[in-house]
Design a protein around this motif. Structure first.
Motif, short mmCIF file in Angstrom:
data_model
loop_
_atom_site.label_atom_id
_atom_site.label_comp_id
_atom_site.label_asym_id
_atom_site.label_seq_id
_atom_site.Cartn_x
_atom_site.Cartn_y
_atom_site.Cartn_z
N ASN A 150 0.83 -5.72 2.98
CA ASN A 150 2.10 -5.19 3.49
C ASN A 150 2.88 -6.25 4.28
O ASN A 150 3.31 -6.01 5.41
N GLY A 177 0.97 5.57 0.11
CA GLY A 177 0.38 6.89 0.22
C GLY A 177 1.25 7.86 -0.56
O GLY A 177 1.54 7.66 -1.73
N GLY A 178 1.72 8.91 0.13
CA GLY A 178 2.54 9.93 -0.55
C GLY A 178 4.01 9.56 -0.65
O GLY A 178 4.81 10.34 -1.16
N LEU A 179 4.41 8.39 -0.12
CA LEU A 179 5.79 7.90 -0.20
C LEU A 179 6.80 8.84 0.47
O LEU A 179 7.94 8.94 0.02
N THR A 180 6.38 9.50 1.53
CA THR A 180 7.33 10.32 2.30
C THR A 180 7.80 9.59 3.56
O THR A 180 8.57 10.15 4.34
N GLY A 181 7.34 8.37 3.75
CA GLY A 181 7.76 7.59 4.92
C GLY A 181 9.26 7.34 4.89
O GLY A 181 9.89 7.34 3.82
N ILE A 241 0.86 -1.19 0.00
CA ILE A 241 0.00 0.00 0.00
C ILE A 241 0.90 1.24 0.00
O ILE A 241 1.85 1.32 0.78
P1 FAD Z 1 3.82 6.45 2.81
O1 FAD Z 1 5.25 6.80 2.97
O2 FAD Z 1 3.33 6.27 1.42
O3 FAD Z 1 3.48 5.13 3.65
C1 FAD Z 1 3.85 5.00 4.99
C2 FAD Z 1 3.27 3.69 5.55
O4 FAD Z 1 1.83 3.77 5.62
C3 FAD Z 1 3.54 2.48 4.67
O5 FAD Z 1 3.66 1.35 5.48
C4 FAD Z 1 2.31 2.36 3.80
O6 FAD Z 1 2.09 1.03 3.35
C5 FAD Z 1 1.21 2.80 4.77
N1 FAD Z 1 0.07 3.47 4.13
C6 FAD Z 1 0.09 4.60 3.39
N2 FAD Z 1 -1.16 4.95 3.02
C7 FAD Z 1 -1.99 4.00 3.55
C8 FAD Z 1 -3.40 3.79 3.53
N3 FAD Z 1 -4.22 4.63 2.89
N4 FAD Z 1 -3.91 2.69 4.17
C9 FAD Z 1 -3.10 1.85 4.85
N5 FAD Z 1 -1.75 1.99 4.88
C10 FAD Z 1 -1.20 3.05 4.25
N6 FAD Z 1 6.66 12.04 10.23
C11 FAD Z 1 6.17 12.42 11.43
O7 FAD Z 1 5.47 11.65 12.08
N7 FAD Z 1 6.46 13.67 11.94
C12 FAD Z 1 7.19 14.58 11.27
O8 FAD Z 1 7.44 15.68 11.75
C13 FAD Z 1 7.67 14.20 9.96
N8 FAD Z 1 8.37 15.08 9.21
C14 FAD Z 1 8.77 14.72 7.96
C15 FAD Z 1 9.45 15.66 7.18
C16 FAD Z 1 9.90 15.30 5.91
C17 FAD Z 1 10.57 16.36 5.07
C18 FAD Z 1 9.68 13.98 5.41
C19 FAD Z 1 10.14 13.58 4.04
C20 FAD Z 1 9.01 13.05 6.19
C21 FAD Z 1 8.56 13.40 7.46
N9 FAD Z 1 7.86 12.49 8.25
C22 FAD Z 1 7.38 12.88 9.49
C23 FAD Z 1 7.64 11.09 7.78
C24 FAD Z 1 6.39 10.93 6.88
O9 FAD Z 1 6.03 12.15 6.26
C25 FAD Z 1 5.19 10.41 7.67
O10 FAD Z 1 5.48 9.10 8.12
C26 FAD Z 1 3.88 10.36 6.88
O11 FAD Z 1 2.82 10.08 7.79
C27 FAD Z 1 3.86 9.31 5.77
O12 FAD Z 1 2.74 9.56 4.93
P2 FAD Z 1 2.74 9.07 3.40
O13 FAD Z 1 1.39 9.37 2.83
O14 FAD Z 1 3.89 9.65 2.67
O15 FAD Z 1 2.90 7.50 3.58
#
Ligand code: FAD
Length: 451
Positions: free
Chosen positions: A445, A62-66, A60
């Motif tokens: 996952n 999302g925005g791939l910022t994990g 799965i």
């Molecule tokens: P993804 O990276 O796409 O996925 C993360 C995980 O969630 C994966 O396991 C994926 O399979 C799962 N997932 C995604 N979408 C779903 C869905 N709809 N249903 C079920 N599972 C799903 N994190 C913080 O907590 N605090 C911060 O201050 C913070 N600062 C950041 C700053 C920067 C510049 C960056 C690059 C990252 C930062 N992060 C931070 C980390 C990240 O942004 C978070 O973890 C964010 O919540 C991930 O969201 P995403 O949509 O990018 O998820």
């Protein structure tokens, strides 16, 4: 089903863009068989029914910022990417409740709330790209946890699709609902291992008033818990951020972002403090009084209070420069451990010298959200061997302490080997039993959090 589910919007082979292969961790494992980008919950359900019948592994996205590799696919995976499920479906402007598809970006949600004179309180640097579904799956924290809690505290309802395609819609926007097991507790923070989050009901807050921002310097980390206590007692719920940074982080951040050094003195630690009252109410004087008392008590050595919005933005620019710092330090490890205040200073003292001795060519920069017990360590540049060795070294130092190896980023694939540092056998066994019950074929996952 011979190769993969057949769906509209599917990308295969050379059509699969590189961006679907990794997240911010940089980890790449393989190429998925297909990337599917459904537009609604029914399409997610139809995909999962086929994957379940064919026992196909699903990743799965999302925005791939994990930063834990949780959204990184393996060879042959079916990727469900939520980027097309980005609709803000409804805002109840009277009650302050929003219903959205899970692929909406955090920033889009914040802007939609602001347009109705409400605020969505979760905020983090990746706001423009991360999705609220990803925020929910990782129980994201960010810079305002001190006042508003984590993502969990801003979610009133979830809709998920289970591994076998069953849709569970629990989207009522009720603050209180004592009627048995709450699906939010199963799906928020479980990193997509139990279901695909497709829609969310979000809790909005009253907008914060004018922000009062200050940057203070301190000579010893041990002084910071006392400073935080003083600010909490002096400002109560109006305190919205307490972000500490080590001097080497501030120096590098200023140099990389062309920002002038915010304080003239030589502090070992800096803290960005933010407070806000009701709209129209200024907290400037109260903040000034509390900081004056902290100076008298020698908890801080120096202090600057922002005199304009532009000044406050310059101070936040330093804290928000983690992406520039990480790019500069590449290859870098970024860690988000958590410890009680009583153990944090001692832990920093324990690892600081050893980090410098074992990894002498790297910078080791500390910063974090003290009010949330959260400490970030950015270390780099590291060669391949050092990169592999650094996290185990830090996690080993945490054994026997009452901390966590991930306060907000999640376990994903990368921290999986160290789960036992902070979770007991019984806790891990409970997680396995829940996984077995909801996803007996382990198609959702797989290989995240635990094997
Ligand atoms: P993804 O990276 O796409 O996925 C993360 C995980 O969630 C994966 O396991 C994926 O399979 C799962 N997932 C995604 N979408 C779903 C869905 N709809 N249903 C079920 N599972 C799903 N994190 C913080 O907590 N605090 C911060 O201050 C913070 N600062 C950041 C700053 C920067 C510049 C960056 C690059 C990252 C930062 N992060 C931070 C980390 C990240 O942004 C978070 O973890 C964010 O919540 C991930 O969201 P995403 O949509 O990018 O998820």
């Amino acid at each position: 089903m011979s190769t993969h589910p057949h769906f509209i919007n599917g990308l295969e082979g050379a059509d699969i863009d590189e961006r679907f292969l990794s997240d911010w961790s940089g980890l790449v494992i393989g190429r998925p068989a297909v990337v599917l980008r459904p537009r609604n919950t029914d399409e997610v359900s139809a995909i999962l029914k086929q994957c379940h019948a064919a026992r196909r592994r699903v990743t799965i996205q999302g925005g791939l910022t994990g930063v834990s590799g949780g959204a990184v696919p393996e060879d042959g995976d079916v990727v469900i990417n939520l980027e097309r499920m980005n609709r803000i479906e409804h805002i109840d402007a009277l009650e302050g409740v929003m219903r959205v598809q899970a692929g909406a970006t955090l920033q889009a949600v914040q802007e939609a709330a602001a347009a109705e004179n409400w605020m969505f309180a979760v905020d983090l640097g990746a706001r423009g790209t991360c999705q609220v579904g990803g925020n929910a799956a990782t129980n994201a924290g960010g810079v305002r946890v001190l006042r508003y809690g984590t993502m969990r505290d801003s979610i009133l309802g979830v809709e998920v699709v289970l591994a076998d395609g069953t849709i569970v819609s629990s989207l009522k926007g009720l603050v209180k609902n004592s009627t048995g097991l709450d699906p939010r507790s199963l799906f928020v923070g479980t990193e997509g291992t139990l279901g695909v989050i497709t829609r969310l009901t979000l809790r909005l807050r009253s907008p914060m008033g004018t922000l009062s921002t200050a940057l203070v310097g301190a000579s010893e980390f041990e002084r910071l818990p006392q400073l935080l206590r003083r600010l909490r007692q002096g400002l109560g719920e109006n305190l919205s951020a307490f972000e500490f940074m080590s001097a080497p982080f501030v120096e590098m951040a200023c140099a990389l972002t062309d920002t002038p050094r915010p304080l003239s003195g030589d502090a070992a630690w800096y803290v960005l403090v933010e407070a806000s009252g009701m709209p129209g109410e200024s907290m400037d004087e109260r903040l000034q009084d509390v900081l004056a008392a902290a100076l008298d008590a020698a908890e801080i050595t120096d202090c600057v209070q922002a005199t304009s919005l532009a000044h406050a933005e310059r101070l936040w620019r330093v804290r928000d420069s983690i992406p520039e710092v990480l790019t500069h330090l590449k290859r870098a490890v970024t860690m988000d451990i958590g410890l009680p205040w009583s153990e944090t200073a001692d832990f920093i003292a324990q690892i600081d010298e050893e980090l410098k001795a074992r990894f002498p060519n790297a910078h080791h920069l500390l910063l974090g959200h003290l009010g949330d017990n959260n400490l970030h360590l950015l270390s780099g540049p590291l060669d391949e061997h050092e990169y592999e060795a650094l996290e185990p070294f830090v996690f080993d130092a945490m054994r026997g302490r009452s901390g966590t190896i991930s306060a907000e980023h999640g376990i994903g694939r990368l921290k999986k080997p160290y789960l036992s540092v902070c979770r007991s056998d019984e806790e891990i066994s409970l997680m396995r039993r829940v996984k077995d019950a909801l996803d007996p074929q382990h198609i959702l996952n797989p290989g995240r959090i635990f094997d």
